[in-house]
Design an enzyme around this catalytic site. Structure first.
Site, PDB file in Angstrom:
ATOM      1  N   LYS A  79     -16.020  13.006 -13.187  1.00 44.11           N
ATOM      2  CA  LYS A  79     -15.377  11.699 -13.265  1.00 44.11           C
ATOM      3  C   LYS A  79     -17.004  11.011 -13.740  1.00 44.11           C
ATOM      4  O   LYS A  79     -18.264  10.498 -12.864  1.00 44.11           O
ATOM      5  CB  LYS A  79     -15.605  11.305 -11.739  1.00 44.11           C
ATOM      6  N   GLU A 115      -3.256  12.389 -18.708  1.00 41.12           N
ATOM      7  CA  GLU A 115      -3.054  11.538 -17.602  1.00 41.12           C
ATOM      8  C   GLU A 115      -3.439  10.565 -18.230  1.00 41.12           C
ATOM      9  O   GLU A 115      -3.359   9.721 -19.426  1.00 41.12           O
ATOM     10  CB  GLU A 115      -4.426  11.990 -16.474  1.00 41.12           C
TER      11      GLU A 115
HETATM   12  C1  LIG Z   1     -10.106   8.800 -10.316  1.00 35.01           C
HETATM   13  C2  LIG Z   1      -9.333   9.556 -12.036  1.00 35.01           C
HETATM   14  C3  LIG Z   1      -8.336  10.380 -11.376  1.00 35.01           C
HETATM   15  C4  LIG Z   1      -8.046  10.516  -9.847  1.00 35.01           C
HETATM   16  O1  LIG Z   1      -8.586  11.130  -9.048  1.00 35.01           O
HETATM   17  P1  LIG Z   1      -8.607  11.366  -7.842  1.00 35.01           P
HETATM   18  O2  LIG Z   1      -9.513  12.210  -7.121  1.00 35.01           O
HETATM   19  O3  LIG Z   1      -7.584  11.492  -7.735  1.00 35.01           O
HETATM   20  O4  LIG Z   1      -9.531  10.324  -7.144  1.00 35.01           O
HETATM   21  C5  LIG Z   1      -8.001  10.815 -12.417  1.00 35.01           C
HETATM   22  N1  LIG Z   1      -7.845  10.580 -13.502  1.00 35.01           N
HETATM   23  C6  LIG Z   1      -9.290  10.035 -14.243  1.00 35.01           C
HETATM   24  C7  LIG Z   1      -9.718  10.123 -15.602  1.00 35.01           C
HETATM   25  C8  LIG Z   1      -9.762   9.443 -13.059  1.00 35.01           C
HETATM   26  O5  LIG Z   1     -11.177   8.486 -13.039  1.00 35.01           O
END
Ligand SMILES: *Cc1c(COP(=O)(O)O)cnc(C)c1O
Length: 236
Positions: A79, A115
């Site tokens: 993240k 994604e």
């Molecule tokens: C935050 C995020 C997610 C979702 O993650 P969670 O932990 O479920 O909030 C998925 N993909 C990306 C690129 C993200 O930044």
């Protein structure tokens, strides 16, 4: 008296969204070179957010067949803010054409879905729920993990594997997951000049999974998985 007032103050009030908590770590020391920062600042934002799910109908995704958000060996599975600058141009263009988000394909072959810009994706066909594997180029979202578990609890076969664009276009249902949106149905996917419409609404598995997870989060059903963490605040 004062304690009672504090106890009854909930941000936001029950049923009016959620308190979104976002931890953030930034390098903040005085340095111009390409090197680890000599000092870091850890911040936590806590902000009330509206009910994302009710705010609008399903997502309309556009498949990006030109740019990629992450490459093997990079930071796609973390993240990190470095993952958002590569998506901004594509996202702004898609939004100005009326789409809600962009769906990225794997950089190695361009054949499999990965994604969207900030959420994970699932496809449903019959009893099988499939989602791309966390092999370093997608974020291993916590909502993705919870939803996979809940879907398998109610009898779906959950597969973490490569999902091709062809399979996406032939799915019965598609949905995205993330902390803020929880689970959100994908209404349409556009790939080149093809636009596919999917099952949404009461009939959709995503609606059921959204309810299952939010019922645990709000304490409406018993949390048998120990996902809830009690925070002792002002009563101590
Ligand atoms: C935050 C995020 C997610 C979702 O993650 P969670 O932990 O479920 O909030 C998925 N993909 C990306 C690129 C993200 O930044």
């Amino acid at each position: 008296m004062l304690m009672q007032i504090i106890f009854s103050l909930r941000v936001p009030p029950p049923g009016k969204g959620a308190l979104y908590i976002r931890p953030l770590l930034i390098g903040s020391g005085a340095i111009l070179g390409v090197a680890p920062a000599p000092e870091y600042t850890f911040l936590i934002y806590a902000s009330p957010v509206g009910d994302y799910h009710k705010a609008s109908s399903g997502l309309n995704l556009r498949v990006d067949h030109k740019s990629h958000r992450a490459h093997s060996g990079g930071t796609g599975g973390v993240k990190s803010c470095t993952n958002y600058s590569p998506v901004v141009k594509s996202l702004v263009e898609a939004k100005s054409s009326g789409f809600s988000d962009v769906l990225f394909l794997d950089a190695a072959t361009g054949r499999n879905i990965e994604e969207a810009s900030a959420c994970n994706i699932f496809i449903v066909k019959g009893n099988i729920v499939s989602t791309p594997p966390t092999s370093g180029t997608i974020l291993p979202g916590i909502t993705r993990k919870s939803i996979s578990e809940l879907a398998s609890d109610i009898g779906y076969q959950v597969q973490e594997r490569d999902v091709s664009v062809e399979e996406l276009l032939e799915a019965e249902e598609v949905f995205c997951t993330g902390t803020a949106m929880v689970v959100k149905a994908v209404e349409t996917v556009t790939f080149h000049d093809k636009k596919i419409k999917y099952r949404t609404g009461e009939e959709a598995l995503s609606t059921k999974l959204h309810l299952m997870l939010t019922n645990i989060q709000m304490g409406i059903v018993e949390d048998k998985k120990s996902w809830m963490v009690e925070i002792n605040g002002c009563d101590e």
